[in-house]
Design a protein around this motif. Sequence first.
Motif, short mmCIF file in Angstrom:
data_model
loop_
_atom_site.label_atom_id
_atom_site.label_comp_id
_atom_site.label_asym_id
_atom_site.label_seq_id
_atom_site.Cartn_x
_atom_site.Cartn_y
_atom_site.Cartn_z
N ALA A 64 0.84 -1.21 0.00
CA ALA A 64 0.00 0.00 0.00
C ALA A 64 0.88 1.26 0.00
CB ALA A 64 -0.90 -0.01 1.21
N PHE A 72 -0.07 -1.93 -8.44
CA PHE A 72 -0.97 -1.98 -7.28
C PHE A 72 -2.20 -2.82 -7.60
CE2 PHE A 72 -4.44 -0.28 -4.72
CZ PHE A 72 -3.89 -0.31 -3.45
N HIS A 123 2.80 6.86 -6.26
CA HIS A 123 1.72 6.87 -7.26
C HIS A 123 0.97 8.21 -7.26
CE1 HIS A 123 -1.63 5.32 -9.62
NE2 HIS A 123 -2.47 5.70 -8.68
N LEU A 124 0.54 8.63 -6.10
CA LEU A 124 -0.28 9.85 -6.00
C LEU A 124 0.49 11.12 -6.41
CD1 LEU A 124 -3.13 10.82 -5.22
CD2 LEU A 124 -2.32 11.11 -2.89
N LEU A 156 3.82 11.13 2.71
CA LEU A 156 3.30 11.48 1.37
C LEU A 156 3.74 12.89 0.97
CD1 LEU A 156 1.36 10.38 -0.89
CD2 LEU A 156 -0.39 11.74 0.17
N THR A 192 2.71 7.03 -13.22
CA THR A 192 1.43 6.80 -12.51
C THR A 192 0.78 5.52 -13.00
OG1 THR A 192 1.17 9.19 -12.54
CG2 THR A 192 -0.74 7.93 -11.89
N HIS A 241 -11.26 2.31 -7.25
CA HIS A 241 -10.23 3.27 -6.86
C HIS A 241 -10.65 4.12 -5.67
CE1 HIS A 241 -7.24 6.42 -7.22
NE2 HIS A 241 -6.57 5.66 -8.05
N GLY A 283 0.24 2.28 -10.73
CA GLY A 283 -1.18 1.93 -10.57
C GLY A 283 -1.45 0.50 -11.00
N TYR A 333 1.34 8.59 7.34
CA TYR A 333 1.16 8.52 5.90
C TYR A 333 1.11 9.92 5.29
CZ TYR A 333 0.64 3.64 4.64
OH TYR A 333 0.91 2.32 4.34
N THR A 367 -10.12 9.63 -0.08
CA THR A 367 -9.37 9.35 1.15
C THR A 367 -8.79 10.62 1.78
OG1 THR A 367 -8.69 7.42 -0.11
CG2 THR A 367 -7.74 7.65 2.07
N ILE A 386 1.54 4.16 -2.72
CA ILE A 386 0.79 5.42 -2.83
C ILE A 386 1.71 6.64 -2.70
CG2 ILE A 386 0.12 5.62 -0.39
CD1 ILE A 386 -2.59 6.64 -1.52
#
Lengths: 220, 234
Positions: free
Chosen positions: B23, B83, B29-30, B176, B76, B158, B80, B172, B162, B26
Amino acid sequence: MNVLFALLYKEFLCELKNKQGIISSFLFTFFLVFIISYSMAHLNISNNLVASLLLLLILFLSLTLMPRIITIEKERGTFFFLQKLAPIENTYMAKTAYSTILNTISLLCSTFAFHVFLNSNIQNWMYTGLVLFLICLNFSAVIIFTSLISINLNSSWIYSCVLSLPLLIPQIIYSLQLLTAILIDRYDSVFWQNLLGIIGFTILSILLFPILIRTIYRVD
Amino acid sequence: MIAAIIASFMAPGANQFQYPSLARIIFWHLPCAIISVIFHLRCGYFAYKYLQNKNDSNEIKMSLSMEMASLMASLTMITGMLFSRVQWGAWWQWDARQTSYLMLLFLFTASLTLQAGLSNSNSRGRILASYNIATLPIGLFLVFVYPRLTQVMQNSFHPSQTIQQGLFDKNYTFTLLFVGSTIFITCYKLFSLKYRVLLFEKEKEENATRNLEPYSSNTTSTHMVRPVSLSEKN
């Protein structure tokens, strides 16, 4: 405005003279509809699939015939005179209007043929006409724009297809949803949401692309 | 960048996922997704600026922004898909976000194709800028509107709300932000470095052309040309 109407009149006059566009577009669409219907006649196909096939037909028709409207002017050498006589944005608008009208009529006929051959559930032909008109207008606006770009680069029409497809993504998404709704005769809130979406993109294309075309063809 | 990699590995795994340790993807990815959108917006801005003042530097910035946006969108997509394979069991799910990003990548690729296909003609910058402006509303539609369409949202796996709902753990959020800002700074550094190189190349090219000009265009030169025999060396 007068120039725009004069150009549109010229397009229809040329069309009536040689009838190339009308014949090729009608022959092409009817042939495709017949082939698809013949191969699907004994299969129990869903409305989603028919909508996808119809969209595929629209895409084929648009990508093969619309750039031709521009490239033929270049091949005949008349594009140079068009540039000299009228502002390029007027030429763009006239070509878009002409190809929209031609393709809407041709697609209405082919949708009717689909309806006859595959026994679809289309009830409201007014909405069908409106949706097909909006789809054709959107596709014409984008494809004529990219065709004018590829002409400026002295490239072939395939280049304009490559450039058009990514710009057509939202229109394809909305068109698929709208055509499915028409085929199952369901006009709920999702249909109106999609219709608003495609109208939004139509307005955007009609307002933005003439400005961009004028910028590309401007002589410093 | 090394610190960012270490920080992303030090964050605890998210237990609500099938593979909690993965996980943490992210963190990469984000930010890549957000940065690709930022660079696409920058591309549109520089395209508009170029059409206004025809400045070469804006043309270079526009092209570079598109390249960076494509790079970030590709990253990305890769993260993605990784994941998706691990958590949902397949490389491709036809998820709304996944599909919209692929379409965005098509859009960027078309722009890069045009960029590569254009020779150094006078209208090069104008065509590129116009096409990039035309891609901007499509890109915004694919990122902000399409995944939120009613008929599309119903089938999406998706997680999209969040951050807005404050469901992120403190650890996180911090990691991030740290990794995201590191990626952004690295991208910006790369961007400015390549910008300087391209600008230098362009200036060099222009200087070379300018040095040739008196011999090619100006026929009424004031310089005298004296015939010299080949043996007359010093």
